[in-house]
Design a protein around this motif. Structure first.
Motif, PDB file in Angstrom:
ATOM      1  N   HIS A 128      38.545 -30.311 -27.357  1.00  0.00           N
ATOM      2  CA  HIS A 128      37.420 -29.657 -26.688  1.00  0.00           C
ATOM      3  C   HIS A 128      37.889 -29.198 -25.320  1.00  0.00           C
ATOM      4  O   HIS A 128      38.892 -29.679 -24.784  1.00  0.00           O
ATOM      5  CB  HIS A 128      36.216 -30.609 -26.573  1.00  0.00           C
ATOM      6  CG  HIS A 128      36.381 -31.667 -25.522  1.00  0.00           C
ATOM      7  ND1 HIS A 128      35.879 -31.536 -24.252  1.00  0.00           N
ATOM      8  CD2 HIS A 128      37.015 -32.868 -25.541  1.00  0.00           C
ATOM      9  CE1 HIS A 128      36.172 -32.598 -23.547  1.00  0.00           C
ATOM     10  NE2 HIS A 128      36.873 -33.429 -24.311  1.00  0.00           N
ATOM     11  N   GLY A 129      37.162 -28.257 -24.758  1.00  0.00           N
ATOM     12  CA  GLY A 129      37.512 -27.733 -23.454  1.00  0.00           C
ATOM     13  C   GLY A 129      36.892 -26.364 -23.251  1.00  0.00           C
ATOM     14  O   GLY A 129      36.251 -25.808 -24.146  1.00  0.00           O
ATOM     15  N   PRO A 130      37.084 -25.776 -22.081  1.00  0.00           N
ATOM     16  CA  PRO A 130      36.547 -24.440 -21.828  1.00  0.00           C
ATOM     17  C   PRO A 130      37.278 -23.381 -22.647  1.00  0.00           C
ATOM     18  O   PRO A 130      38.377 -23.622 -23.160  1.00  0.00           O
ATOM     19  CB  PRO A 130      36.785 -24.250 -20.332  1.00  0.00           C
ATOM     20  CG  PRO A 130      37.970 -25.115 -20.033  1.00  0.00           C
ATOM     21  CD  PRO A 130      37.849 -26.310 -20.933  1.00  0.00           C
ATOM     22  N   GLY A 131      36.676 -22.222 -22.743  1.00  0.00           N
ATOM     23  CA  GLY A 131      37.312 -21.147 -23.503  1.00  0.00           C
ATOM     24  C   GLY A 131      36.370 -19.984 -23.715  1.00  0.00           C
ATOM     25  O   GLY A 131      35.457 -19.757 -22.916  1.00  0.00           O
ATOM     26  N   VAL A 132      36.580 -19.253 -24.805  1.00  0.00           N
ATOM     27  CA  VAL A 132      35.753 -18.087 -25.117  1.00  0.00           C
ATOM     28  C   VAL A 132      35.251 -18.185 -26.551  1.00  0.00           C
ATOM     29  O   VAL A 132      35.901 -18.768 -27.422  1.00  0.00           O
ATOM     30  CB  VAL A 132      36.529 -16.760 -24.936  1.00  0.00           C
ATOM     31  CG1 VAL A 132      36.962 -16.582 -23.498  1.00  0.00           C
ATOM     32  CG2 VAL A 132      37.722 -16.685 -25.871  1.00  0.00           C
ATOM     33  N   ARG A 133      34.075 -17.620 -26.736  1.00  0.00           N
ATOM     34  CA  ARG A 133      33.480 -17.493 -28.072  1.00  0.00           C
ATOM     35  C   ARG A 133      33.419 -16.004 -28.406  1.00  0.00           C
ATOM     36  O   ARG A 133      32.783 -15.231 -27.685  1.00  0.00           O
ATOM     37  CB  ARG A 133      32.082 -18.096 -28.100  1.00  0.00           C
ATOM     38  CG  ARG A 133      31.379 -17.991 -29.462  1.00  0.00           C
ATOM     39  CD  ARG A 133      29.919 -18.380 -29.335  1.00  0.00           C
ATOM     40  NE  ARG A 133      29.797 -19.716 -28.807  1.00  0.00           N
ATOM     41  CZ  ARG A 133      29.748 -20.817 -29.548  1.00  0.00           C
ATOM     42  NH1 ARG A 133      29.805 -20.712 -30.871  1.00  0.00           N
ATOM     43  NH2 ARG A 133      29.643 -22.002 -28.987  1.00  0.00           N
ATOM     44  N   SER A 251      31.929 -14.182 -25.057  1.00  0.00           N
ATOM     45  CA  SER A 251      31.315 -14.916 -23.950  1.00  0.00           C
ATOM     46  C   SER A 251      32.229 -16.044 -23.519  1.00  0.00           C
ATOM     47  O   SER A 251      32.992 -16.594 -24.324  1.00  0.00           O
ATOM     48  CB  SER A 251      29.945 -15.472 -24.364  1.00  0.00           C
ATOM     49  OG  SER A 251      30.073 -16.363 -25.460  1.00  0.00           O
ATOM     50  N   VAL A 252      32.157 -16.384 -22.237  1.00  0.00           N
ATOM     51  CA  VAL A 252      32.931 -17.497 -21.678  1.00  0.00           C
ATOM     52  C   VAL A 252      32.102 -18.762 -21.805  1.00  0.00           C
ATOM     53  O   VAL A 252      30.918 -18.780 -21.464  1.00  0.00           O
ATOM     54  CB  VAL A 252      33.293 -17.220 -20.206  1.00  0.00           C
ATOM     55  CG1 VAL A 252      34.029 -18.404 -19.608  1.00  0.00           C
ATOM     56  CG2 VAL A 252      34.135 -15.947 -20.095  1.00  0.00           C
ATOM     57  N   GLU A 253      32.701 -19.824 -22.314  1.00  0.00           N
ATOM     58  CA  GLU A 253      32.003 -21.090 -22.551  1.00  0.00           C
ATOM     59  C   GLU A 253      32.626 -22.202 -21.709  1.00  0.00           C
ATOM     60  O   GLU A 253      33.852 -22.218 -21.494  1.00  0.00           O
ATOM     61  CB  GLU A 253      32.057 -21.470 -24.029  1.00  0.00           C
ATOM     62  CG  GLU A 253      31.502 -20.414 -24.975  1.00  0.00           C
ATOM     63  CD  GLU A 253      30.002 -20.263 -24.866  1.00  0.00           C
ATOM     64  OE1 GLU A 253      29.340 -21.217 -24.408  1.00  0.00           O
ATOM     65  OE2 GLU A 253      29.478 -19.190 -25.246  1.00  0.00           O
ATOM     66  N   ASP A 254      31.771 -23.122 -21.265  1.00  0.00           N
ATOM     67  CA  ASP A 254      32.258 -24.247 -20.453  1.00  0.00           C
ATOM     68  C   ASP A 254      32.906 -25.329 -21.302  1.00  0.00           C
ATOM     69  O   ASP A 254      33.849 -25.993 -20.858  1.00  0.00           O
ATOM     70  CB  ASP A 254      31.103 -24.843 -19.639  1.00  0.00           C
ATOM     71  CG  ASP A 254      30.568 -23.871 -18.595  1.00  0.00           C
ATOM     72  OD1 ASP A 254      31.361 -23.024 -18.120  1.00  0.00           O
ATOM     73  OD2 ASP A 254      29.364 -23.951 -18.277  1.00  0.00           O
ATOM     74  N   ASP A 255      32.391 -25.530 -22.504  1.00  0.00           N
ATOM     75  CA  ASP A 255      32.948 -26.598 -23.339  1.00  0.00           C
ATOM     76  C   ASP A 255      32.811 -26.210 -24.808  1.00  0.00           C
ATOM     77  O   ASP A 255      31.702 -26.028 -25.306  1.00  0.00           O
ATOM     78  CB  ASP A 255      32.232 -27.924 -23.082  1.00  0.00           C
ATOM     79  CG  ASP A 255      32.890 -29.085 -23.818  1.00  0.00           C
ATOM     80  OD1 ASP A 255      34.098 -29.300 -23.639  1.00  0.00           O
ATOM     81  OD2 ASP A 255      32.183 -29.770 -24.596  1.00  0.00           O
ATOM     82  N   LEU A 256      33.934 -26.065 -25.464  1.00  0.00           N
ATOM     83  CA  LEU A 256      33.982 -25.770 -26.894  1.00  0.00           C
ATOM     84  C   LEU A 256      34.590 -26.960 -27.619  1.00  0.00           C
ATOM     85  O   LEU A 256      35.481 -27.622 -27.092  1.00  0.00           O
ATOM     86  CB  LEU A 256      34.821 -24.514 -27.165  1.00  0.00           C
ATOM     87  CG  LEU A 256      34.318 -23.203 -26.575  1.00  0.00           C
ATOM     88  CD1 LEU A 256      35.361 -22.108 -26.786  1.00  0.00           C
ATOM     89  CD2 LEU A 256      32.996 -22.794 -27.203  1.00  0.00           C
TER      90      LEU A 256
END
Length: 278
Positions: A128-133, A251-256
């Motif tokens: 898990h961690g930040p990233g993009v969807r 979109s930029v996500e804080d936690d994936l």
């Protein structure tokens, strides 16, 4: 003189006279031709109607049997699907148990940090961690076309449908832009993963996916998003959107949260030890 007299008295042949008399008799007592033609047409229509009626009756008789066979086939498919889902769930549970035991054994041997890193890079452990969807979906009108065709060599006429090569370019673009872990519709990608086509379906590691295709990529979210959209693969995706109506959203996500890969098996490659090849 007797011959000339005979010809003059009998100018018409007797046969002609008999034929004319017979024709006159038939016309007076027989059926007119138009009536006979109408009667023949009526008989033909009756026979055609009879054939159609018999065929419809046979179809009605056979319809219940066909419907029953179809229902039985659907039931069998549903049963086999349930069995396959149960087996897949058991495999996942066993895989998680094996992974937990491996991590525990590595911790006991003092190799926890390195093993976790290897597991993350190989896709063998959930991360898990930040990233993009990034969501990629077929066009609303899958027959829509455009002036330019970036997939002109594909041979596909339905240019509004997302293809396996499109997802391949998306994933490669994300890796190149700095992604550390990638998944498509919950399927974690590894160095052994393959994105292929089977008819109109897209397979990821032989598992069929259905649109929309949700691609999750763990990494530096803002930087990863900017790099991908400015890359050749990001521009390719933009061309598909503009020319063919393929729908995309990033979109930029804080936690994936990405699951572990279903199977990471190496059959040929061997690690290199300090003393040489093992």
């Amino acid at each position: 003189m007797s011959l000339i007299t005979n010809v003059m008295d009998h100018s018409l042949d007797d046969g002609y006279a008999e034929a004319a008399a017979r024709k006159k008799a038939d016309g007076a007592g027989g059926m007119p031709k138009t009536l006979r033609a109408k009667l023949g047409l009526a008989v033909g229509l009756v026979l055609a109607a009879l054939i159609v009626t018999v065929g419809a009756a046979q179809a009605r008789v056979a319809a219940p049997a066909v419907a029953k066979e179809r229902e039985e086939l659907i039931d069998r498919i549903d049963q086999e699907t349930e069995v396959a889902d149960e087996l897949e769930g058991s495999i996942d549970e066993l895989r998680e148990d094996v992974g937990a035991r491996q991590r525990e054994a590595l911790r006991d041997s003092g190799g926890s940090d390195r093993s976790e890193l290897v597991g993350v890079l190989a896709g063998a452990v959930a991360v898990h961690g930040p990233g993009v969807r990034l969501v990629v979906n077929d066009a609303e009108d899958t027959t829509a076309g455009g002036d330019g065709d970036p997939r002109s060599t594909s041979g596909f006429s339905d240019t509004g449908r997302v293809r396996d090569r499109d997802l391949q370019r998306v994933v490669n673009g994300l890796w190149e832009s700095g992604a550390e872990a990638v998944s498509i519709n919950g399927q974690r990608l590894t160095a052994l993963s393959a994105i292929r086509a089977a008819g109109d379906a897209i397979l990821v590691d032989n598992r069929p996916l259905v649109p929309p295709y949700t691609v999750l990529a763990v990494g530096d979210g803002p930087q990863l998003s900017d790099r991908f959209q400015d890359s050749a693969d990001g521009l390719y995706l933009h061309v598909l959107q503009e020319n063919y109506g393929i729908r995309t959203a990033i979109s930029v996500e804080d936690d994936l949260r990405l699951p572990a890969a279903p199977s990471v098996i190496v059959r040929t490659a061997q690690p290199i030890t300090e003393k040489g090849t093992s």
